[in-house]
Scaffold this motif. Structure first.
Motif, mmCIF file in Angstrom:
data_model
loop_
_atom_site.group_PDB
_atom_site.id
_atom_site.type_symbol
_atom_site.label_atom_id
_atom_site.label_comp_id
_atom_site.label_asym_id
_atom_site.label_seq_id
_atom_site.Cartn_x
_atom_site.Cartn_y
_atom_site.Cartn_z
ATOM 1 N N LEU A 48 -4.536 -23.636 20.569
ATOM 2 C CA LEU A 48 -3.245 -23.163 20.051
ATOM 3 C C LEU A 48 -2.332 -24.340 19.697
ATOM 4 C CD1 LEU A 48 -2.469 -20.035 22.273
ATOM 5 C CD2 LEU A 48 -3.553 -20.171 20.029
ATOM 6 N N ALA A 49 -2.397 -25.396 20.529
ATOM 7 C CA ALA A 49 -1.547 -26.556 20.262
ATOM 8 C C ALA A 49 -1.963 -27.236 18.965
ATOM 9 C CB ALA A 49 -1.619 -27.545 21.428
ATOM 10 N N VAL A 50 -3.292 -27.354 18.755
ATOM 11 C CA VAL A 50 -3.772 -28.009 17.536
ATOM 12 C C VAL A 50 -3.401 -27.173 16.312
ATOM 13 C CG1 VAL A 50 -5.847 -28.627 16.232
ATOM 14 C CG2 VAL A 50 -5.606 -29.328 18.615
ATOM 15 N N ILE A 51 -3.599 -25.833 16.422
ATOM 16 C CA ILE A 51 -3.233 -24.967 15.290
ATOM 17 C C ILE A 51 -1.748 -25.126 14.971
ATOM 18 C CG2 ILE A 51 -2.961 -22.556 14.545
ATOM 19 C CD1 ILE A 51 -5.503 -21.918 16.151
ATOM 20 N N SER A 52 -0.900 -25.084 16.013
ATOM 21 C CA SER A 52 0.544 -25.222 15.798
ATOM 22 C C SER A 52 0.870 -26.566 15.159
ATOM 23 C CB SER A 52 1.309 -25.118 17.121
ATOM 24 O OG SER A 52 0.955 -23.935 17.783
ATOM 25 N N THR A 53 0.213 -27.625 15.656
ATOM 26 C CA THR A 53 0.491 -28.961 15.137
ATOM 27 C C THR A 53 0.107 -29.058 13.664
ATOM 28 O OG1 THR A 53 0.015 -29.823 17.328
ATOM 29 C CG2 THR A 53 0.119 -31.417 15.535
ATOM 30 N N VAL A 54 -1.065 -28.499 13.337
ATOM 31 C CA VAL A 54 -1.522 -28.553 11.945
ATOM 32 C C VAL A 54 -0.551 -27.795 11.040
ATOM 33 C CG1 VAL A 54 -3.315 -27.789 10.345
ATOM 34 C CG2 VAL A 54 -3.940 -28.927 12.482
ATOM 35 N N TRP A 64 12.731 -14.641 19.331
ATOM 36 C CA TRP A 64 11.460 -14.343 18.652
ATOM 37 C C TRP A 64 10.841 -13.055 19.183
ATOM 38 C CZ3 TRP A 64 9.717 -15.437 14.184
ATOM 39 C CH2 TRP A 64 10.131 -16.618 13.545
ATOM 40 N N MET A 65 11.034 -12.778 20.495
ATOM 41 C CA MET A 65 10.522 -11.512 21.047
ATOM 42 C C MET A 65 11.131 -10.337 20.312
ATOM 43 S SD MET A 65 10.381 -12.068 25.141
ATOM 44 C CE MET A 65 10.062 -10.353 25.546
ATOM 45 N N THR A 66 12.453 -10.369 20.158
ATOM 46 C CA THR A 66 13.110 -9.233 19.494
ATOM 47 C C THR A 66 12.716 -9.135 18.025
ATOM 48 O OG1 THR A 66 15.010 -10.652 19.204
ATOM 49 C CG2 THR A 66 15.158 -9.050 20.958
ATOM 50 N N GLY A 86 -1.292 -15.287 17.502
ATOM 51 C CA GLY A 86 -0.420 -15.596 16.361
ATOM 52 C C GLY A 86 1.031 -15.708 16.789
ATOM 53 N N ALA A 87 1.476 -14.776 17.662
ATOM 54 C CA ALA A 87 2.864 -14.808 18.126
ATOM 55 C C ALA A 87 3.140 -16.091 18.902
ATOM 56 C CB ALA A 87 3.154 -13.594 18.999
ATOM 57 N N VAL A 88 2.165 -16.498 19.726
ATOM 58 C CA VAL A 88 2.338 -17.728 20.501
ATOM 59 C C VAL A 88 2.456 -18.924 19.555
ATOM 60 C CG1 VAL A 88 1.342 -19.218 22.277
ATOM 61 C CG2 VAL A 88 1.043 -16.735 22.420
ATOM 62 N N VAL A 89 1.595 -18.933 18.523
ATOM 63 C CA VAL A 89 1.630 -20.039 17.560
ATOM 64 C C VAL A 89 2.976 -20.069 16.821
ATOM 65 C CG1 VAL A 89 0.642 -20.909 15.398
ATOM 66 C CG2 VAL A 89 -0.856 -20.215 17.272
ATOM 67 N N ILE A 90 3.458 -18.880 16.412
ATOM 68 C CA ILE A 90 4.757 -18.821 15.724
ATOM 69 C C ILE A 90 5.844 -19.439 16.601
ATOM 70 C CG2 ILE A 90 6.597 -17.262 14.946
ATOM 71 C CD1 ILE A 90 4.437 -15.396 13.875
ATOM 72 N N GLY A 91 5.836 -19.068 17.885
ATOM 73 C CA GLY A 91 6.835 -19.595 18.814
ATOM 74 C C GLY A 91 6.758 -21.103 18.943
ATOM 75 N N THR A 146 3.022 -26.399 27.115
ATOM 76 C CA THR A 146 4.087 -25.402 27.192
ATOM 77 C C THR A 146 3.635 -24.203 28.032
ATOM 78 O OG1 THR A 146 5.619 -24.101 25.912
ATOM 79 C CG2 THR A 146 3.378 -24.160 25.108
ATOM 80 N N PHE A 147 4.582 -23.526 28.664
ATOM 81 C CA PHE A 147 4.136 -22.370 29.461
ATOM 82 C C PHE A 147 4.929 -21.112 29.161
ATOM 83 C CE2 PHE A 147 7.580 -22.397 32.597
ATOM 84 C CZ PHE A 147 8.057 -23.680 32.478
ATOM 85 N N TYR A 148 6.178 -21.240 28.835
ATOM 86 C CA TYR A 148 7.021 -20.062 28.760
ATOM 87 C C TYR A 148 6.712 -19.211 27.527
ATOM 88 C CZ TYR A 148 11.160 -17.353 29.592
ATOM 89 O OH TYR A 148 12.019 -16.333 29.859
ATOM 90 N N ILE A 149 6.469 -19.903 26.408
ATOM 91 C CA ILE A 149 6.238 -19.207 25.139
ATOM 92 C C ILE A 149 5.091 -18.217 25.243
ATOM 93 C CG2 ILE A 149 5.600 -19.537 22.714
ATOM 94 C CD1 ILE A 149 6.897 -22.274 22.868
ATOM 95 N N SER A 150 3.993 -18.653 25.859
ATOM 96 C CA SER A 150 2.814 -17.788 25.931
ATOM 97 C C SER A 150 3.085 -16.559 26.792
ATOM 98 C CB SER A 150 1.642 -18.573 26.490
ATOM 99 O OG SER A 150 1.997 -19.085 27.753
ATOM 100 N N GLN A 151 3.903 -16.758 27.851
ATOM 101 C CA GLN A 151 4.202 -15.605 28.709
ATOM 102 C C GLN A 151 5.035 -14.565 27.967
ATOM 103 O OE1 GLN A 151 6.047 -17.062 32.306
ATOM 104 N NE2 GLN A 151 4.330 -18.427 32.726
#
Lengths: 285, 370
Positions: free
Chosen positions: A78-84, A127-129, A156-161, A226-231
């Motif tokens: 997920l980190a690599v996808i987000s970074t790319v 982002w949740m809302t 996808g939601a985690v990546v967006i965040g 990161t930890f909070y975003i995924s939760q």
């Protein structure tokens, strides 16, 4: 000679406060992490915590069970996808920004930085809302008579965040390198036979590499841990390595939490060293 | 001679400010042509239009008879040597020079051979592996020339390439550039604000001011037969006086009639009279008399300012006169040059406010031009 010594002393004194700070709040905690990682509850030396990371077949976090290696792999993915994504979106923006009139540059940079002034938790809740099944995005889609999409609780939601949170850290270092680049170099490249893609590939990109490397580092490293975003955005279904550390810490398994943190740190250090070597070899070529 | 580049009625404005005003210019095969003028005269814009970095608001540009205005820079058979060289800092000397060939996917052996040849041409053999940032200004300049010449362009554009070099190096490079141009047979279009440089290097000089071409000619023509007060003043030093052409070969100025060699003006036509400082001879009696107000020793000669009836003349002479001396001057009829009146009449050619310092200041300013 005397003045030189005086200067050197002054410089040392100026560095003093930060040196002390670094000692107390960076170096000492790091040593504690290492110490906890290699000790058991009675503070006797052990490698069990490290071994547990690689061998533990499953953990229960209440929702799903998975191995730590899988968790680590997922975090990395997920980190690599987000970074790319950050790089692909940020690079052209940084370029356009650096070639805009100075006034436009200032305004746009401020706009890019504004989200950083808001609290990280609030941004994630926002982002949740937006992304919820009955959230703003889907209400909007319904208004346009389009089919609603299910995003919350997906990778996808985690990546967006992550992309949203770390995007400015990608743009700023690339922008600052590009702003210093001489525009005549691009003209020279065009003059010497390059089309637009050639200018990008042979001049702009190689010269912006230091900015790219620091941007990638500044996005990849925080997003891997990161930890909070995924939760919040993954509905807890995508337990990441940061969540694992937090979980163990909250459950008072300090030694194992330290071991995970330690391993993550070592892997990141190796990754950064490799990247630096790549950059240096490009610079030398 | 074959015409290579033809600019026709080219105009260009930036933010409503006219930079080029209806410029037409022919550039021929194998010539060394210099665009000369003060900063802001439009010379660099002309060059950038030929290179393809700017497009004119109106007018046409053709290359060997073919309109090339729609061609992007990389498709034009011209190359540029940039003012501050614009070498690629991430590439070494070899790769900088090989840059255009790599883009064309030329085989490595051939690249090797051509780069070696270029390095010999600019006397940089042995520098292949050096980083361009470690080179001196003069060496960087040579790399930039080699890089621009390696694809054998029909035309090489040079944008004030010597401005950043010190005087001694600049003189050497002038000679070297001239030699390279002769050796390669490539047309050079050279931009400078330095009139000495323009005179010593060029086959053709194009004097520009305020976006317009003032005069095109050989260095000797431009110096000896300036077309208006601007050209006369910009090229070398000139005393420019307002006069009346009484008849062919007779002109009146400073209250006296002088025989001259110019013809073809109307009877009693108001004209500008140009007399070069080195053509004024100090004599005991003379055609005109005046008082010396300043003397500067310049090594080869003295520069003397003399007040004749309120107009201050500059005289360059190896003889000496002291401040306060009353002297007579004589000018040979051959050395009196008559020009038609122009918009520049009365603006130049009087040394009342003359000071060497001013000259240097304005030079430094124009060199700071980006």
């Amino acid at each position: 000679m005397k003045e030189k010594n005086g200067l050197r002393l002054a410089r040392r004194l100026a560095l003093g406060p930060y040196g002390l700070w670094a000692m107390l709040f960076i170096l000492v905690p790091l040593l504690f992490v290492a110490y906890y990682a290699f000790t058991d509850n009675d503070f006797a030396f052990t490698t069990d915590n490290i071994a547990r990371f690689f061998t533990a077949t499953s953990v229960s976090d209440g929702v799903v069970t998975h191995t730590y290696l899988l968790i680590f792999w997922r975090s990395l993915k997920l980190a690599v996808i987000s970074t790319v994504i950050c790089l692909l979106m940020g690079y052209p923006i940084a370029y356009i920004l650096s070639r805009s009139p100075l006034r436009t540059q200032k305004i746009l940079i401020t706009l890019i930085m504004i989200p950083m002034w808001m609290n990280f938790l609030i941004r994630t809740y926002a982002w949740m809302t937006i992304l919820q099944d009955t959230g703003i995005l889907n209400s909007f889609l319904r208004l346009l008579s389009l089919r609603p999409v299910h995003i919350i609780g997906t990778e996808g939601a985690v990546v967006i965040g992550m992309v949203y949170d770390y995007f400015p850290y990608m743009i700023l270092p690339i922008y600052s390198v590009m702003a210093k680049m001489d525009v005549r170099l691009e003209e020279a490249a065009r003059d010497l036979g390059c089309n637009s893609f050639g200018v990008l590939r042979r001049v702009i990109f190689p010269l912006s590499l230091p900015g790219v490397i620091s941007g990638v580092t500044m996005v990849l490293i925080p997003s891997i841990s990161t930890f909070y975003i995924s939760q919040k955005l993954g509905n807890g279904k995508f337990y990441l390595i940061g969540d694992a550390i937090e979980g163990q810490y909250v459950a008072n398994n300090l030694h194992f939490a330290a071991a995970i943190a330690f391993i993550l740190m070592v892997i990141l250090l190796i990754g950064m060293a490799l990247m630096q070597r790549y950059a240096n070899s490009r610079a030398a070529a | 001679m074959r015409k290579i580049i033809e600019l026709k009625n080219v105009s260009k404005a930036f933010d409503g400010q006219t930079v080029l005003d209806n410029v037409s210019l022919d550039i021929y095969d194998n010539e060394f042509l210099t665009l000369l003028g003060p900063s802001g005269c439009g010379k660099t814009t002309t060059l950038r239009i030929i290179a393809g970095f700017e497009s004119p608001d109106s007018g046409s540009l053709s290359f060997l008879g073919e309109d090339i205005l729609s061609l992007p820079p990389h498709r034009r058979n011209v190359n540029t040597v940039f003012q501050r060289y614009a070498l690629f800092p991430h590439l070494n000397v070899f790769e900088n020079i090989a840059f255009p060939l790599r883009e064309k996917k030329v085989p490595q052996d051939e690249i090797r051979g051509k780069v070696d040849e270029m390095l010999r041409l600019v006397a940089l053999t042995g520098f292949e592996k050096r980083s361009v940032t470690s080179l001196s200004g003069g060496q960087q300049q040579r790399v930039a020339i080699a890089r621009a010449l390696i694809s054998r362009p029909k035309v090489l554009l040079l944008d004030e390439p010597l401005a950043a070099l010190d005087l001694k190096l600049r003189k050497d490079m002038q000679q070297e550039l001239k030699n390279i141009q002769k050796a390669t047979g490539i047309t050079f279009v050279f931009v400078t604000h330095d009139q000495e440089e323009a005179l010593s290097m060029s086959d053709t000089v194009v004097v520009m001011s305020e976006g317009r071409i003032q005069q095109i000619g050989t260095p000797i023509d431009i110096y000896n037969e300036p077309r208006n007060a601007f050209v006369a003043d910009f090229i070398g030093e000139s005393n420019i006086l307002s006069g009346i052409m009484l008849q062919d070969r007779l002109v009146r100025f400073s209250g006296r009639d002088f025989p001259c060699v110019d013809e073809g003006f109307a009877r009693n036509e108001p004209v500008d009279v140009v007399i070069r400082p080195e053509d004024v001879v100090i004599v005991p009696k003379g055609q005109l008399r005046g008082t010396v107000t300043s003397v500067t020793f310049l090594g080869v000669h003295y520069e003397i300012i003399v007040d004749i009836g309120g107009f201050k003349w500059m005289i360059q002479t190896t003889g000496f006169a002291d401040v306060g001396d009353e002297i007579g001057i004589y000018v040979d009829p051959e050395n009196i040059h008559i020009m038609k009146k122009s918009e520049y009449s009365g603006l130049f050619g009087d040394y009342s406010s003359f000071s060497n310092e001013f000259d240097e200041l304005s030079d430094a300013e124009s060199e700071a031009e980006p």
